[in-house]
Scaffold this active site. Structure first.
Site, PDB file in Angstrom:
ATOM      1  CD  GLU A  18       9.870  -2.465   7.453  1.00 24.12           C
ATOM      2  OE1 GLU A  18      10.303  -2.021   6.372  1.00 24.12           O
ATOM      3  OE2 GLU A  18       9.170  -3.485   7.529  1.00 24.12           O
TER       4      GLU A  18
ATOM      5  N   GLY B 250       6.363  -6.854   0.678  1.00 25.95           N
ATOM      6  CA  GLY B 250       5.638  -6.765   1.938  1.00 25.95           C
ATOM      7  C   GLY B 250       6.526  -7.137   3.109  1.00 25.95           C
ATOM      8  CB  SER B 251       5.646  -8.004   6.563  1.00 21.89           C
ATOM      9  OG  SER B 251       4.885  -9.195   6.496  1.00 21.89           O
TER      10      SER B 251
ATOM     11  CE  LYS C 137      -5.075  -9.522  -1.307  1.00 24.35           C
ATOM     12  NZ  LYS C 137      -4.764  -8.489  -0.290  1.00 24.35           N
ATOM     13  N   PRO C 138      -3.764  -6.592  -4.921  1.00 23.02           N
ATOM     14  CG  PRO C 138      -5.313  -4.879  -5.274  1.00 23.02           C
ATOM     15  CD  PRO C 138      -5.026  -6.321  -5.620  1.00 23.02           C
TER      16      PRO C 138
ATOM     17  CD  GLU D 145      11.406  -4.255  -0.747  1.00 20.73           C
ATOM     18  OE1 GLU D 145      11.258  -4.327   0.490  1.00 20.73           O
ATOM     19  OE2 GLU D 145      10.973  -3.334  -1.446  1.00 20.73           O
ATOM     20  CG  LEU D 146      10.675 -10.605   2.013  1.00 21.24           C
ATOM     21  CD1 LEU D 146      11.175 -11.936   2.533  1.00 21.24           C
ATOM     22  CD2 LEU D 146       9.180 -10.663   1.718  1.00 21.24           C
TER      23      LEU D 146
ATOM     24  CD1 TRP E  20      -0.238  -1.446   3.203  1.00 21.81           C
ATOM     25  CD2 TRP E  20       0.513   0.661   3.338  1.00 21.81           C
ATOM     26  NE1 TRP E  20       0.498  -1.332   4.368  1.00 21.81           N
ATOM     27  CE2 TRP E  20       0.964  -0.056   4.478  1.00 21.81           C
ATOM     28  CE3 TRP E  20       0.856   2.006   3.216  1.00 21.81           C
ATOM     29  CZ2 TRP E  20       1.748   0.526   5.479  1.00 21.81           C
ATOM     30  CZ3 TRP E  20       1.634   2.594   4.206  1.00 21.81           C
ATOM     31  CH2 TRP E  20       2.070   1.872   5.326  1.00 21.81           C
ATOM     32  CG  ASN E  21       5.019   1.219   0.969  1.00 22.06           C
ATOM     33  OD1 ASN E  21       4.657   0.353   0.173  1.00 22.06           O
ATOM     34  ND2 ASN E  21       6.250   1.284   1.421  1.00 22.06           N
TER      35      ASN E  21
ATOM     36  CB  CYS F 293      10.905  -0.922   1.981  1.00 24.70           C
ATOM     37  SG  CYS F 293      11.224  -0.419   0.286  1.00 24.70           S
TER      38      CYS F 293
END
Length: 455
Positions: free
Chosen positions: A364, A213-214, A163-164, A235-236, A139-140, A269
Site C-alpha cells: 500500500e 488502520g494497517s 482512541k484517535p 478495516e485493514l 488520520w486520513n 484506503c
C-alpha cells in the site's frame, strides 16, 4: 500530565545543515497515562449500564441531538482536519458536512437495524448491547471514519472509548467534547496517546474493538484480543487494482485512474494503487493520464486551486519516496515526476513498467502515484490483480466482457466502470483487508449481541 502535540502537516521541513525536522504546532491535548486507563474503562462500564436502560428510540434521539451541536463548530472542525492531516479546506468541509448532514438518516438506519424481529413460533431476535466498545480511528478521514464506527456502537446501547490517531487529536477532541454536551456522562470518552495506549486499550477489560488502520496493526489487535474473545470489526487497508480492457471507455478510465490515485493525496484506503492496461491501448492511455495528471496542483490546505495537499508526516513521506526509488532501481519508467521530493509534498507522479518485484505493486503506497503496467492476456492481468494479501476494492473498465472479469476479482468491493462502494452497501474487505465489516443493517448488528427469545 503529559501532553500530545499536534503539528501542521504542511509545515514539516528539514533544518538546513541538519537531519532534524521542524514543524509548526497546531495545539495540544492531555495524553492519558496507561496507568489511568482502568479508571476510564470503569467509568465506561458504569455509564453503559445506565445507557442500556434507555429505549432504542431514546438513544437514537439523544445521539441525533448531540450531532446537531456540531453545526456550531463545523468550520473549526474542517480547519483542524486541514491543518492536522493536510487535506485541502474544500475536501475537509465536505467530510464535516457529509458527517453532519447524514447524521439523522444514519441514526435512523442504525436504529432500524436493532429493532426486535419476530421470526415465528413465538420467537424473536433481539439486539442487545455488548458493553464497552473501543473505537480506534485513523488520520486520513478523522471525522468520517470515527463516526462510522462510534454511532452504531452508541445506538446499540454500548459505551464507547475512542482512541484517535495521534496525528489528528484536536479533531477528535473537539468532536467528542461537542457531542458530550448532550450525551450522558462517560457514555462516550476520548483517550489521547500513541500506539502504546491503543495496545493497552485493546488488552483492557472491554468487549469489542472497532479499528481502521494497517494490516500489521490489525494482526496485533487480533492477537491481543484473543484472550478475551473480544468482538472485532477491522478495516485493514488495501492495494486496489484497476484493469483497463481494450474496449474500455478510454476517457472515463483515464479520469478514474488519475482521480482515484490522487484523491486525498493518495492517502485513501480505496485509492487505485496499480493499473493494468491492455497493451493495445496502453500508449494512448499513458499519454492521456500524464496530460490529466499534469493539471493537478499541489499546495497548502488554504491555497487556492489546490488538488493535492501535503503528505501527513515525514515518516509517510519517506515511505512513498522509498517505494518510488525501489521502482526506479528495478526498471520503472517515470512518465511524470521523479523519485525525490522535499517535505512535505509528493508531486503528481506517473510511473509505468511496474512489475511484481516492485513495492509499488506489492505494498500500500498512500501517495499521489499512478502506477501502470501493460498486459497482453486478460488472465495475466486478473492473476496479478489478485496476487495480494489485500482485498479491499478492485475496479475494471471495459465493454461487455468486464462483468466476467469482475466476477474473478478477489475483493470485498468491486466496481465495473466506476468506483467501489456505491449505493446502500456495507464497507467490506476480503482476504487480509478486513475482519468483519460495517455499514447497513448487517454491519450495524456486529455492534450488538443477538439474543433469541422464545415465549
Amino acid at each position: 500530565m503529559a501532553v500530545l502535540t499536534s503539528y501542521d502537516a504542511g509545515s514539516y521541513h528539514k533544518v538546513a545543515g541538519s537531519d532534524s525536522i521542524q514543524a509548526t504546532a497546531v495545539g495540544s491535548v492531555d495524553a492519558l497515562a496507561i496507568s489511568d486507563l482502568p479508571q476510564v474503562i470503569a467509568l465506561a462500564k458504569t455509564a453503559q449500564k445506565a445507557w442500556a436502560s434507555f429505549s432504542l428510540i431514546e438513544r437514537q434521539q439523544l445521539v441525533v441531538k448531540a450531532y446537531q451541536q456540531l453545526h456550531a463548530v463545523q468550520d473549526e472542525l474542517a480547519t483542524l482536519i486541514s491543518q492536522e492531516m493536510g487535506k485541502d479546506y474544500r475536501r475537509a468541509t465536505y467530510e464535516v458536512g457529509g458527517t453532519l448532514q447524514n447524521a439523522g438518516y444514519f441514526a435512523s438506519e442504525i436504529a432500524d437495524a436493532f429493532a426486535t424481529e419476530n421470526v415465528g413460533n413465538r420467537t424473536e431476535l433481539q439486539y442487545r448491547p455488548l458493553g464497552v466498545v473501543a473505537v480506534i480511528s485513523p488520520w486520513n478521514y478523522p471525522l468520517a471514519m470515527a463516526n462510522n464506527l462510534l454511532m452504531p456502537a452508541l445506538i446499540a446501547g454500548n459505551s464507547v472509548v475512542l482512541k484517535p490517531s495521534e496525528e489528528t487529536p484536536l479533531v477528535a477532541q473537539l468532536f467528542i467534547d461537542t457531542l458530550n454536551k448532550v450525551l450522558p456522562q462517560n457514555v462516550l470518552q476520548v483517550v489521547q496517546g500513541d500506539k502504546s495506549l491503543g495496545q493497552a486499550l485493546v488488552s483492557a477489560d472491554i468487549n469489542m474493538v472497532a479499528f481502521t488502520g494497517s494490516m500489521a496493526a490489525g494482526k496485533h489487535i487480533m492477537a491481543n484480543a484473543a484472550s478475551g474473545l473480544k468482538r472485532l470489526v477491522m478495516e485493514l487497508g488495501g492495494n486496489d487494482p484497476m484493469i483497463v480492457m481494450a474496449d474500455a471507455n478510454m476517457d472515463a478510465a483515464v479520469r478514474f485512474a488519475v482521480a482515484s490515485s490522487f484523491e486525498n493525496a493518495g492517502q485513501m484506503c480505496t485509492s487505485t494503487e496499480r493499473v493494468y492496461v491492455d497493451e493495445r491501448i496502453a500508449d494512448e492511455f499513458e499519454r492521456k493520464v500524464v496530460a490529466l495528471a499534469s493539471r493537478y496542483r499541489v499546495g497548502a490546505w488554504d491555497a487556492g486551486n489546490v488538488n493535492i495537499g501535503p503528505i501527513v508526516n515525514p515518516t509517510q513521506h519517506q515511505k512513498v519516496l522509498e517505494q518510488l526509488q525501489d521502482a526506479k532501481a528495478k526498471g520503472a519508467q517515470f512518465l511524470l515526476g521523479s523519485d525525490d521530493y522535499p517535505l512535505p509534498y509528493i508531486q503528481p507522479t506517473v510511473v509505468s513498467n511496474i512489475t511484481p518485484l516492485m513495492q509499488l505493486e506489492t505494498e500500500e503506497t498512500f501517495g499521489p502515484i499512478v502506477a501502470i503496467s501493460r498486459f497482453s492476456d486478460i488472465n495475466d492481468a486478473i492473476s496479478r490483480a489478485n496476487n495480494s494479501h489485500y482485498g479491499l476494492g478492485a475496479v475494471v473498465f471495459g465493454g461487455p466482457g468486464a462483468n466476467a472479469v469482475a466476477d474473478q476479482l478477489e475483493a470485498g468491493m468491486v466496481g465495473i466502470n466506476q468506483g467501489v462502494g456505491g449505493g446502500n452497501a456495507p464497507w467490506v474487505g476480503a482476504k487480509q483487508s478486513g475482519f468483519g465489516f460495517h455499514g447497513t443493517a448487517a454491519g450495524h448488528r456486529q455492534f450488538a449481541q443477538v439474543r433469541v427469545i422464545s415465549r
